[in-house]
Design an enzyme around this catalytic site. Structure first.
Site, PDB file in Angstrom:
ATOM      1  N   ASP A  33      -4.415   6.859   2.133  1.00 59.77           N
ATOM      2  CA  ASP A  33      -4.713   8.304   2.147  1.00 59.77           C
ATOM      3  C   ASP A  33      -3.607   9.117   1.509  1.00 59.77           C
ATOM      4  O   ASP A  33      -2.459   9.058   1.938  1.00 59.77           O
ATOM      5  CB  ASP A  33      -4.950   8.760   3.587  1.00 59.77           C
ATOM      6  CG  ASP A  33      -6.229   8.153   4.148  1.00 59.77           C
ATOM      7  OD1 ASP A  33      -6.166   7.469   5.174  1.00 59.77           O
ATOM      8  OD2 ASP A  33      -7.302   8.334   3.520  1.00 59.77           O
TER       9      ASP A  33
ATOM     10  N   ASP B  70      -0.108   2.510   0.052  1.00 60.58           N
ATOM     11  CA  ASP B  70      -0.676   3.365   1.095  1.00 60.58           C
ATOM     12  C   ASP B  70      -2.061   3.793   0.592  1.00 60.58           C
ATOM     13  O   ASP B  70      -2.349   3.724  -0.610  1.00 60.58           O
ATOM     14  CB  ASP B  70       0.251   4.578   1.261  1.00 60.58           C
ATOM     15  CG  ASP B  70      -0.402   5.737   1.986  1.00 60.58           C
ATOM     16  OD1 ASP B  70      -0.873   5.511   3.125  1.00 60.58           O
ATOM     17  OD2 ASP B  70      -0.464   6.840   1.419  1.00 60.58           O
TER      18      ASP B  70
HETATM   19  C1  XBP Z   1      -3.114   8.771   6.641  1.00 63.93           C
HETATM   20  C2  XBP Z   1      -3.359   8.998   8.061  1.00 63.93           C
HETATM   21  C3  XBP Z   1      -4.742   8.750   8.599  1.00 63.93           C
HETATM   22  C4  XBP Z   1      -5.747   9.726   7.964  1.00 63.93           C
HETATM   23  C5  XBP Z   1      -6.972   9.881   8.822  1.00 63.93           C
HETATM   24  O1  XBP Z   1      -3.168   7.374   6.453  1.00 63.93           O
HETATM   25  O2  XBP Z   1      -2.441   9.319   8.789  1.00 63.93           O
HETATM   26  O3  XBP Z   1      -4.669   8.982   9.980  1.00 63.93           O
HETATM   27  O4  XBP Z   1      -5.139  11.012   7.892  1.00 63.93           O
HETATM   28  O5  XBP Z   1      -7.581   8.610   9.015  1.00 63.93           O
HETATM   29  P1  XBP Z   1      -2.249   6.665   5.289  1.00 63.93           P
HETATM   30  P2  XBP Z   1      -7.943   8.126  10.511  1.00 63.93           P
HETATM   31  O6  XBP Z   1      -1.259   5.792   6.026  1.00 63.93           O
HETATM   32  O7  XBP Z   1      -3.236   5.877   4.448  1.00 63.93           O
HETATM   33  O8  XBP Z   1      -1.573   7.774   4.499  1.00 63.93           O
HETATM   34  O9  XBP Z   1      -8.682   9.273  11.167  1.00 63.93           O
HETATM   35  O10 XBP Z   1      -8.803   6.910  10.323  1.00 63.93           O
HETATM   36  O11 XBP Z   1      -6.618   7.835  11.163  1.00 63.93           O
HETATM   37 MG    MG Z   2      -0.668   8.527   2.945  1.00 65.98          MG
END
Ligand code: XBP
Ligand code: MG
Length: 259
Positions: A30, A28
């Protein structure tokens, strides 16, 4: 909101032990590769301000909103909370406005991370470099956008960051957001490996649910936004990846429950 369009019947609910080989790591982005959500929150608030909106997402609000994966979905969810009548508006009108806000937010986020001010979490770079050098295949499975991935990883892993990853599944390829397993199911299909030969790395309950639904054993590294999430289904929960070696991953993978 989105049709599945893929079969999850092949997803195995338990941690299957069809082989003893660990051959791929699926990350993953973020919250897992880097603690990015504070930068995302600031970027949302910058976009709101630039567009003349009075919306401000404080830490507590954003922590709650993170239960909704996907920035666009998060904006819609919040908008429907603060202005319920938006549910009666023409869908195209709402979508166009959300696209406008999210495009502005993505520019603000890219600007914030491209100077390397958001580092990779402890142990992440060392593990990616060691796993790649040892011939494991690496993949990304995220709900964020290609632009955000590139901005973060070019600033931290360098301009050739994409060379580390055999497969990248993101918001542009998997529109059904976590906890929907689509992004992991598609990453597994493209890797072409048995799910038992792969490990996933996540930071949130939504991410864990998506990875488990795809049949993946999952290592969790929580962060400030997800510390109180339920990670019961994780293979392991670690404060971060510092000091985690490939030998550790092989040992944990080898001890996964058999079918
Ligand atoms: C986390 C998310 C993303 C980010 C924001 O992604 O839910 O939406 O919070 O990015 P991950 P965007 O699956 O990597 O944990 O505004 O581009 O959605
Ligand atoms: Mg994440």
């Amino acid at each position: 909101m989105f049709s599945a369009g893929y079969s999850t019947s092949t997803c195995i609910k338990n941690y299957p032990r069809l082989s003893i080989m660990l051959r791929a790591l699926i990350f993953d982005v973020d919250g897992t590769l880097a603690d990015t959500e504070s930068a995302h929150r600031a970027a949302f608030n910058r976009a709101f301000a630039e567009l003349g909106s009075a919306w401000v997402w404080d830490h507590a609000t954003y922590t709650r909103l993170l239960d909704v994966s996907g920035g666009k979905e998060r904006i819609l969810h919040y908008w429907q909370q603060v202005q319920p009548e938006v549910r009666t508006w023409p869908l195209d009108t709402v979508r166009t406005e959300i696209e406008r806000i999210h495009a502005r937010k993505t520019v603000a986020y890219e600007h914030a991370v491209r100077d390397g001010s958001v580092p990779l979490r402890p142990g992440v770079q060392q593990l990616i470099v060691a796993a790649h050098a040892a011939g494991l295949r690496l993949a990304i499975a995220t709900t964020t956008t290609p632009a955000n991935i590139a901005a973060l990883l070019s600033a931290t892993l360098g301009p050739d960051w994409a060379a580390y990853f055999a497969v990248i599944e993101d918001a542009s390829t998997a529109p059904s957001k976590k906890p929907d397993p689509q992004v992991y199911v598609q990453a597994l299909q493209r890797l072409g490996l048995p799910v038992s030969d792969c490990l996933a790395f996540e930071d949130s309950a939504n991410g864990l649910q998506a990875a488990r639904q795809a049949g993946l054993a999952t290592i969790i590294t929580p962060n400030g936004f997800t510390a109180d999430h339920d990670f019961t289904a994780a293979l392991r929960i670690l404060p971060d990846l510092s000091g985690v070696s490939l030998a550790d991953l092989h040992a944990w993978h080898a001890r996964m429950p058999s079918i």
